[in-house]
Scaffold this active site. Structure first.
Site, PDB file in Angstrom:
ATOM      1  N   LYS A  42       0.811  -1.193   0.000  1.00 49.14           N
ATOM      2  CA  LYS A  42       0.000   0.000   0.000  1.00 49.14           C
ATOM      3  C   LYS A  42       0.856   1.260   0.000  1.00 49.14           C
ATOM      4  O   LYS A  42       0.382   2.331  -0.322  1.00 49.14           O
ATOM      5  CB  LYS A  42      -0.856   0.036   1.279  1.00 49.14           C
ATOM      6  CG  LYS A  42      -1.910  -1.017   1.382  1.00 49.14           C
ATOM      7  CD  LYS A  42      -2.716  -0.817   2.689  1.00 49.14           C
ATOM      8  CE  LYS A  42      -2.297  -1.850   3.666  1.00 49.14           C
ATOM      9  NZ  LYS A  42      -2.999  -1.753   4.962  1.00 49.14           N
ATOM     10  N   GLY A  43       2.112   1.112   0.367  1.00 48.34           N
ATOM     11  CA  GLY A  43       2.963   2.280   0.597  1.00 48.34           C
ATOM     12  C   GLY A  43       3.107   3.218  -0.585  1.00 48.34           C
ATOM     13  O   GLY A  43       3.406   4.397  -0.431  1.00 48.34           O
ATOM     14  N   GLU A  97       7.360   1.900  -6.677  1.00 44.53           N
ATOM     15  CA  GLU A  97       7.493   1.488  -5.267  1.00 44.53           C
ATOM     16  C   GLU A  97       7.715   2.705  -4.379  1.00 44.53           C
ATOM     17  O   GLU A  97       8.193   3.736  -4.841  1.00 44.53           O
ATOM     18  CB  GLU A  97       8.703   0.546  -5.126  1.00 44.53           C
ATOM     19  CG  GLU A  97       8.351  -0.907  -4.848  1.00 44.53           C
ATOM     20  CD  GLU A  97       7.850  -1.192  -3.442  1.00 44.53           C
ATOM     21  OE1 GLU A  97       7.285  -0.295  -2.776  1.00 44.53           O
ATOM     22  OE2 GLU A  97       8.015  -2.337  -2.998  1.00 44.53           O
ATOM     23  N   ASP A  98       7.389   2.545  -3.106  1.00 40.85           N
ATOM     24  CA  ASP A  98       7.644   3.634  -2.165  1.00 40.85           C
ATOM     25  C   ASP A  98       9.120   3.663  -1.764  1.00 40.85           C
ATOM     26  O   ASP A  98       9.758   4.703  -1.783  1.00 40.85           O
ATOM     27  CB  ASP A  98       6.741   3.536  -0.922  1.00 40.85           C
ATOM     28  CG  ASP A  98       6.803   2.180  -0.217  1.00 40.85           C
ATOM     29  OD1 ASP A  98       7.436   1.235  -0.745  1.00 40.85           O
ATOM     30  OD2 ASP A  98       6.215   2.052   0.876  1.00 40.85           O
ATOM     31  N   ASP A 101      14.395  -0.924   0.219  1.00 37.32           N
ATOM     32  CA  ASP A 101      15.049  -1.035   1.525  1.00 37.32           C
ATOM     33  C   ASP A 101      15.980  -2.254   1.514  1.00 37.32           C
ATOM     34  O   ASP A 101      17.027  -2.200   0.874  1.00 37.32           O
ATOM     35  CB  ASP A 101      13.950  -1.117   2.594  1.00 37.32           C
ATOM     36  CG  ASP A 101      14.458  -0.997   4.016  1.00 37.32           C
ATOM     37  OD1 ASP A 101      15.348  -0.173   4.257  1.00 37.32           O
ATOM     38  OD2 ASP A 101      13.958  -1.722   4.892  1.00 37.32           O
ATOM     39  N   LYS A 129      17.219   3.272   0.166  1.00 30.50           N
ATOM     40  CA  LYS A 129      18.067   3.224   1.358  1.00 30.50           C
ATOM     41  C   LYS A 129      19.144   2.164   1.116  1.00 30.50           C
ATOM     42  O   LYS A 129      19.047   1.036   1.587  1.00 30.50           O
ATOM     43  CB  LYS A 129      17.205   2.742   2.539  1.00 30.50           C
ATOM     44  CG  LYS A 129      16.945   3.751   3.630  1.00 30.50           C
ATOM     45  CD  LYS A 129      16.393   3.023   4.846  1.00 30.50           C
ATOM     46  CE  LYS A 129      14.974   3.366   5.147  1.00 30.50           C
ATOM     47  NZ  LYS A 129      14.437   2.609   6.292  1.00 30.50           N
ATOM     48  N   PHE A 152      14.424   5.073   9.757  1.00 29.75           N
ATOM     49  CA  PHE A 152      13.052   4.662   9.486  1.00 29.75           C
ATOM     50  C   PHE A 152      12.216   5.912   9.239  1.00 29.75           C
ATOM     51  O   PHE A 152      12.187   6.822  10.061  1.00 29.75           O
ATOM     52  CB  PHE A 152      12.482   3.855  10.651  1.00 29.75           C
ATOM     53  CG  PHE A 152      11.177   3.210  10.310  1.00 29.75           C
ATOM     54  CD1 PHE A 152      11.145   2.017   9.606  1.00 29.75           C
ATOM     55  CD2 PHE A 152       9.972   3.819  10.653  1.00 29.75           C
ATOM     56  CE1 PHE A 152       9.932   1.430   9.248  1.00 29.75           C
ATOM     57  CE2 PHE A 152       8.757   3.239  10.307  1.00 29.75           C
ATOM     58  CZ  PHE A 152       8.740   2.047   9.605  1.00 29.75           C
ATOM     59  N   VAL A 153      11.552   5.958   8.099  1.00 33.63           N
ATOM     60  CA  VAL A 153      10.797   7.168   7.724  1.00 33.63           C
ATOM     61  C   VAL A 153       9.310   6.865   7.580  1.00 33.63           C
ATOM     62  O   VAL A 153       8.919   5.729   7.298  1.00 33.63           O
ATOM     63  CB  VAL A 153      11.343   7.781   6.407  1.00 33.63           C
ATOM     64  CG1 VAL A 153      12.725   8.365   6.616  1.00 33.63           C
ATOM     65  CG2 VAL A 153      11.342   6.755   5.274  1.00 33.63           C
ATOM     66  N   ASP A 159       4.352   4.010   6.248  1.00 32.17           N
ATOM     67  CA  ASP A 159       3.689   3.893   7.551  1.00 32.17           C
ATOM     68  C   ASP A 159       4.606   3.416   8.654  1.00 32.17           C
ATOM     69  O   ASP A 159       5.666   2.823   8.407  1.00 32.17           O
ATOM     70  CB  ASP A 159       2.548   2.876   7.460  1.00 32.17           C
ATOM     71  CG  ASP A 159       3.066   1.431   7.366  1.00 32.17           C
ATOM     72  OD1 ASP A 159       3.843   1.145   6.434  1.00 32.17           O
ATOM     73  OD2 ASP A 159       2.720   0.606   8.231  1.00 32.17           O
ATOM     74  N   ARG A 165       0.595   7.357   7.075  1.00 31.46           N
ATOM     75  CA  ARG A 165       0.659   7.335   5.603  1.00 31.46           C
ATOM     76  C   ARG A 165       0.155   8.645   5.011  1.00 31.46           C
ATOM     77  O   ARG A 165       0.541   9.035   3.916  1.00 31.46           O
ATOM     78  CB  ARG A 165      -0.200   6.187   5.050  1.00 31.46           C
ATOM     79  CG  ARG A 165       0.334   4.791   5.362  1.00 31.46           C
ATOM     80  CD  ARG A 165      -0.382   3.762   4.493  1.00 31.46           C
ATOM     81  NE  ARG A 165      -0.225   2.388   4.944  1.00 31.46           N
ATOM     82  CZ  ARG A 165       0.783   1.595   4.619  1.00 31.46           C
ATOM     83  NH1 ARG A 165       1.751   2.044   3.851  1.00 31.46           N
ATOM     84  NH2 ARG A 165       0.824   0.352   5.067  1.00 31.46           N
TER      85      ARG A 165
HETATM   86  P1  IMP Z   1      12.183  -4.120   1.505  1.00 30.95           P
HETATM   87  O1  IMP Z   1      12.899  -4.287   2.810  1.00 30.95           O
HETATM   88  O2  IMP Z   1      13.023  -3.437   0.465  1.00 30.95           O
HETATM   89  O3  IMP Z   1      11.603  -5.412   1.033  1.00 30.95           O
HETATM   90  O4  IMP Z   1      10.960  -3.149   1.812  1.00 30.95           O
HETATM   91  C1  IMP Z   1       9.778  -3.710   2.296  1.00 30.95           C
HETATM   92  C2  IMP Z   1       8.763  -2.697   2.645  1.00 30.95           C
HETATM   93  O5  IMP Z   1       9.054  -2.257   3.962  1.00 30.95           O
HETATM   94  C3  IMP Z   1       8.692  -1.422   1.819  1.00 30.95           C
HETATM   95  O6  IMP Z   1       7.959  -1.552   0.640  1.00 30.95           O
HETATM   96  C4  IMP Z   1       8.009  -0.505   2.796  1.00 30.95           C
HETATM   97  O7  IMP Z   1       6.609  -0.682   2.734  1.00 30.95           O
HETATM   98  C5  IMP Z   1       8.565  -0.980   4.124  1.00 30.95           C
HETATM   99  N1  IMP Z   1       9.650  -0.096   4.587  1.00 30.95           N
HETATM  100  C6  IMP Z   1      10.973  -0.217   4.421  1.00 30.95           C
HETATM  101  N2  IMP Z   1      11.642   0.808   4.980  1.00 30.95           N
HETATM  102  C7  IMP Z   1      10.683   1.616   5.524  1.00 30.95           C
HETATM  103  C8  IMP Z   1      10.713   2.858   6.238  1.00 30.95           C
HETATM  104  O8  IMP Z   1      11.762   3.481   6.513  1.00 30.95           O
HETATM  105  N3  IMP Z   1       9.507   3.341   6.637  1.00 30.95           N
HETATM  106  C9  IMP Z   1       8.324   2.733   6.368  1.00 30.95           C
HETATM  107  N4  IMP Z   1       8.253   1.584   5.682  1.00 30.95           N
HETATM  108  C10 IMP Z   1       9.415   1.023   5.273  1.00 30.95           C
HETATM  109 MG    MG Z   2       5.931  -0.977   0.018  1.00 29.22          MG
END
Ligand code: IMP
Ligand code: MG
Length: 181
Positions: A42-43, A97-98, A101, A129, A152-153, A159, A165
């Site tokens: 949803k991000g 994507e948002d 990470d 990141k 963490f943002v 969220d 959000r």
């Molecule tokens: P991934 O770790 O790259 O798989 O990211 C997984 C998901 O974790 C992202 O799509 C976000 O929804 C969430 N996420 C990662 N870092 C943050 C953050 O700093 N704040 C909020 N959500 C995050």
């Molecule tokens: Mg996401």
């Protein structure tokens, strides 16, 4: 809600300016290609809504919803809760994507969509990141809004525990905010 924010990392204005730039790049790249923009829920919703309106070529919209298997984010195992609706075979697809990470979500989404044989598959992420990336993930974003430090943002779609959000900017929470939500 705004009282819970310790620091604004990206203002509404900074985000708006960067999205306009990305919109121009994508419009140039995808002219005549009728791309499909796949948002990862949803991000992405806030970024998605602004990003598609900055793109000035005929395009179609679609969504995926994925989550960590049995809620364990660390396992890296993902499951598709909602797949794309369109047939993307032979189509030019851009994943929106948002945040990039650890890379688990994007890696999984990318491989999942690649199996459907699109004509091309690219990634556009609002935030990256890189310090958090799992070393085995070699995937790169083709379009990045902002590279951010390892913090963490929240806000602008992102969220903490499903809250924040709807903040119009990207910020860092005060430590005490974590205890209240
Ligand atoms: P991934 O770790 O790259 O798989 O990211 C997984 C998901 O974790 C992202 O799509 C976000 O929804 C969430 N996420 C990662 N870092 C943050 C953050 O700093 N704040 C909020 N959500 C995050
Ligand atoms: Mg996401």
């Amino acid at each position: 809600m705004q009282n819970d924010i310790q620091k604004i990392l990206l203002t509404e204005e900074q985000i708006k300016t960067r999205i306009a730039e990305l919109g121009r790049e994508l419009s140039k790249e995808y002219a005549g290609k009728n791309p499909i923009f796949v948002g990862v829920l949803k991000g992405v919703v806030v970024f998605y809504a602004d990003m598609i309106r900055a793109i000035d070529v005929p395009c179609q919209l679609d969504f995926m919803w994925i989550s960590s298997y049995e809620g364990t984010e660390s396992s890296g195992k993902m499951v598709v809760k909602k797949d794309v609706s369109a047939d993307i075979t032979g189509r030019h697809v851009v994943i929106l994507e948002d945040i990039f990470d650890t890379g688990n979500s994007l890696d999984y989404t990318y491989k999942h969509l690649l199996e459907k044989n699109p004509a091309s598959l690219k990634i556009c992420t609002l935030l990256d990141k890189p310090e958090r990336r799992r070393p085995e993930i070699t995937l790169k974003a083709d379009y990045t809004g902002f590279v951010i430090p390892n913090e963490f943002v929240v806000g602008y779609g992102l969220d903490y525990n499903e809250y924040y959000r709807n903040l119009p900017y990207v910020g860092i929470l005060k430590p005490e905010a974590y205890q209240n939500k």
